[in-house]
Design a protein around this motif. Structure first.
Motif, PDB file in Angstrom:
ATOM      1  N   MET A  37      82.539  77.430  39.187  1.00 44.48           N
ATOM      2  CA  MET A  37      83.750  77.885  38.495  1.00 44.48           C
ATOM      3  C   MET A  37      84.604  76.676  38.158  1.00 44.48           C
ATOM      4  SD  MET A  37      82.769  80.888  39.858  1.00 44.48           S
ATOM      5  CE  MET A  37      83.026  80.634  41.617  1.00 44.48           C
ATOM      6  N   TRP A  47      84.332  81.446  35.339  1.00 45.27           N
ATOM      7  CA  TRP A  47      82.994  81.313  35.865  1.00 45.27           C
ATOM      8  C   TRP A  47      82.142  80.546  34.861  1.00 45.27           C
ATOM      9  CZ3 TRP A  47      78.496  83.794  33.837  1.00 45.27           C
ATOM     10  CH2 TRP A  47      77.337  83.570  34.600  1.00 45.27           C
ATOM     11  N   LYS A  58      71.924  81.537  34.946  1.00 46.81           N
ATOM     12  CA  LYS A  58      72.628  82.288  33.911  1.00 46.81           C
ATOM     13  C   LYS A  58      73.972  81.608  33.719  1.00 46.81           C
ATOM     14  CE  LYS A  58      73.195  86.942  32.169  1.00 46.81           C
ATOM     15  NZ  LYS A  58      72.096  86.736  31.205  1.00 46.81           N
ATOM     16  N   TYR A  99      77.314  85.800  43.545  1.00 46.74           N
ATOM     17  CA  TYR A  99      77.070  86.426  42.245  1.00 46.74           C
ATOM     18  C   TYR A  99      76.252  87.676  42.488  1.00 46.74           C
ATOM     19  CZ  TYR A  99      77.101  86.775  37.200  1.00 46.74           C
ATOM     20  OH  TYR A  99      77.362  87.194  35.919  1.00 46.74           O
ATOM     21  N   TYR A 100      75.048  87.437  43.065  1.00 49.09           N
ATOM     22  CA  TYR A 100      74.250  88.534  43.608  1.00 49.09           C
ATOM     23  C   TYR A 100      73.937  88.204  45.066  1.00 49.09           C
ATOM     24  CZ  TYR A 100      73.203  89.762  38.720  1.00 49.09           C
ATOM     25  OH  TYR A 100      73.299  90.095  37.391  1.00 49.09           O
ATOM     26  N   GLN A 105      72.093  92.700  44.583  1.00 48.96           N
ATOM     27  CA  GLN A 105      73.303  93.483  44.353  1.00 48.96           C
ATOM     28  C   GLN A 105      74.470  92.545  44.046  1.00 48.96           C
ATOM     29  OE1 GLN A 105      73.232  96.995  44.417  1.00 48.96           O
ATOM     30  NE2 GLN A 105      71.053  96.474  44.453  1.00 48.96           N
ATOM     31  N   SER A 106      75.296  92.944  43.104  1.00 53.25           N
ATOM     32  CA  SER A 106      76.440  92.111  42.740  1.00 53.25           C
ATOM     33  C   SER A 106      77.366  91.921  43.934  1.00 53.25           C
ATOM     34  CB  SER A 106      77.220  92.759  41.593  1.00 53.25           C
ATOM     35  OG  SER A 106      76.459  92.802  40.421  1.00 53.25           O
ATOM     36  N   GLU A 107      77.851  90.716  44.093  1.00 53.51           N
ATOM     37  CA  GLU A 107      78.785  90.435  45.169  1.00 53.51           C
ATOM     38  C   GLU A 107      79.832  89.434  44.694  1.00 53.51           C
ATOM     39  OE1 GLU A 107      76.968  88.575  48.535  1.00 53.51           O
ATOM     40  OE2 GLU A 107      76.448  86.758  47.428  1.00 53.51           O
ATOM     41  N   PRO A 108      81.014  89.405  45.332  1.00 54.54           N
ATOM     42  CA  PRO A 108      82.036  88.434  44.959  1.00 54.54           C
ATOM     43  C   PRO A 108      81.673  87.064  45.514  1.00 54.54           C
ATOM     44  CG  PRO A 108      82.796  89.743  46.797  1.00 54.54           C
ATOM     45  CD  PRO A 108      81.464  90.311  46.411  1.00 54.54           C
ATOM     46  N   PHE A 109      82.558  86.117  45.283  1.00 56.28           N
ATOM     47  CA  PHE A 109      82.358  84.743  45.737  1.00 56.28           C
ATOM     48  C   PHE A 109      83.048  84.597  47.090  1.00 56.28           C
ATOM     49  CE2 PHE A 109      80.482  83.890  41.795  1.00 56.28           C
ATOM     50  CZ  PHE A 109      81.273  84.405  40.787  1.00 56.28           C
ATOM     51  N   ASP A 110      82.244  84.527  48.149  1.00 57.41           N
ATOM     52  CA  ASP A 110      82.850  84.616  49.474  1.00 57.41           C
ATOM     53  C   ASP A 110      83.086  83.279  50.156  1.00 57.41           C
ATOM     54  OD1 ASP A 110      80.037  85.442  51.686  1.00 57.41           O
ATOM     55  OD2 ASP A 110      80.159  84.119  49.923  1.00 57.41           O
ATOM     56  N   TRP A 112      83.864  79.096  49.163  1.00 55.21           N
ATOM     57  CA  TRP A 112      84.166  78.149  48.089  1.00 55.21           C
ATOM     58  C   TRP A 112      84.238  76.726  48.633  1.00 55.21           C
ATOM     59  CZ3 TRP A 112      86.360  79.710  43.036  1.00 55.21           C
ATOM     60  CH2 TRP A 112      86.360  81.103  42.843  1.00 55.21           C
TER      61      TRP A 112
ATOM     62  N   TYR B  42      91.614  87.630  45.453  1.00 51.74           N
ATOM     63  CA  TYR B  42      91.610  86.328  46.082  1.00 51.74           C
ATOM     64  C   TYR B  42      93.045  85.832  46.257  1.00 51.74           C
ATOM     65  CZ  TYR B  42      86.701  86.165  44.579  1.00 51.74           C
ATOM     66  OH  TYR B  42      85.378  86.448  44.366  1.00 51.74           O
ATOM     67  N   LEU B  52      88.632  84.766  49.500  1.00 48.24           N
ATOM     68  CA  LEU B  52      88.346  86.178  49.262  1.00 48.24           C
ATOM     69  C   LEU B  52      89.093  87.025  50.282  1.00 48.24           C
ATOM     70  CD1 LEU B  52      86.687  88.381  47.789  1.00 48.24           C
ATOM     71  CD2 LEU B  52      84.854  87.949  49.458  1.00 48.24           C
ATOM     72  N   TYR B  97      83.249  91.901  39.433  1.00 45.73           N
ATOM     73  CA  TYR B  97      81.928  91.330  39.672  1.00 45.73           C
ATOM     74  C   TYR B  97      80.817  92.340  39.380  1.00 45.73           C
ATOM     75  CZ  TYR B  97      82.733  93.289  44.436  1.00 45.73           C
ATOM     76  OH  TYR B  97      83.038  94.092  45.518  1.00 45.73           O
ATOM     77  N   ARG B 102      81.188  87.111  34.976  1.00 44.64           N
ATOM     78  CA  ARG B 102      82.254  87.471  35.895  1.00 44.64           C
ATOM     79  C   ARG B 102      83.578  86.946  35.324  1.00 44.64           C
ATOM     80  NH1 ARG B 102      78.200  90.200  37.570  1.00 44.64           N
ATOM     81  NH2 ARG B 102      77.365  89.817  39.662  1.00 44.64           N
TER      82      ARG B 102
END
Lengths: 122, 113
Positions: A37, A47, A58, A99-100, A105-110, A112, B42, B52, B97, B102
């Motif tokens: 990001m 992103w 991607k 991302y997945y 399965q889609s997931e957030p960015f946990d 960083w 966030y 998060l 997401y 995104r």
């Protein structure tokens, strides 16, 4: 404890290629998706793209023609290259996990990284 | 792209008072297979990366104080800080997401009045 650390030049000349590396510790890069990001000064997050350890990638369509990501499983690292940079690419760049998830399965960015400032200037 | 629009851009709240931030998605981010909205919140403090707080619109991450809560209504989402503490001063942003790419909201700056 999972940690991500960005590294790379803080200053890039216009028209050149920005290159950053993210080193992952506390987790294996295999089996997960890893993203980049960026956040221009005073603006929101954008992103850039993701890479899976298998090499699947991607990109954001807005950057697809200039962005390339790669992975080095032996070093537990992944990298970003952004070509033909201009002043508009000046931003704090972050690497992040997500991302997945491992099941697709889609997931957030946990998790960083701390972020690295990249300035495009001659 | 799915555009995420937050309001307000900034707000100042007295210590101990409630802070409410809104986020609206331009498209549905409801995944019908599990009936979950794929919306994350966030927190970003100065000089730090985003942290998060909430996923699936209302599920707090481990360790996040329960004064933070998320709610949802269609394509409208809300982050509420029930009793603002000094350490909550930060920029808060939402992110969807479900769709590629995104996308994030522009952020809401929360300050102490």
């Amino acid at each position: 404890q999972v940690q991500l650390q960005e590294s790379g030049p803080g200053l890039v000349k216009p028209s050149e290629t920005l290159s950053l590396t993210c080193t992952v510790s506390g987790d294996s890069i295999t089996g997960r998706y890893w993203s980049w990001m960026r956040q221009p000064p005073g603006k929101g997050l954008e992103w850039i793209g993701y890479i899976h350890y298998s090499g699947t990638t991607k990109y954001n369509p807005s950057l697809e023609s200039r962005a390339t990501t790669s992975v080095d499983t032996s070093k537990n690292q992944f990298s970003l290259k952004l070509s033909s940079v201009t002043a508009a690419d000046t931003a704090v760049y972050y690497c992040a996990r997500g991302y997945y998830d491992s099941r697709g399965q889609s997931e957030p960015f946990d998790v960083w990284g701390q972020g690295t400032q990249v300035t495009v200037s001659s | 792209d799915c555009v995420m629009t937050q309001s307000p851009d900034s707000l100042a709240v007295s210590l101990g008072e409630r802070a409410t931030i809104s986020c609206k998605s331009s498209q549905s981010i409801l995944y019908r297979s599990n009936n979950r909205n794929y919306l994350a919140w966030y927190q970003q403090k100065p000089g730090q990366p985003p942290k998060l707080l909430i996923h699936w619109a209302s599920i707090r991450e481990p360790g996040v104080p329960d004064r933070f809560s998320g709610s949802e209504s269609g394509t409208d989402f809300t982050l509420t800080i029930s009793s603002l503490q000094a350490e909550d001063v930060a920029v808060y942003c939402c992110q969807q997401y479900l769709h590629t790419p995104r996308t994030f909201g522009q952020g809401t700056k929360v300050e102490i009045k």
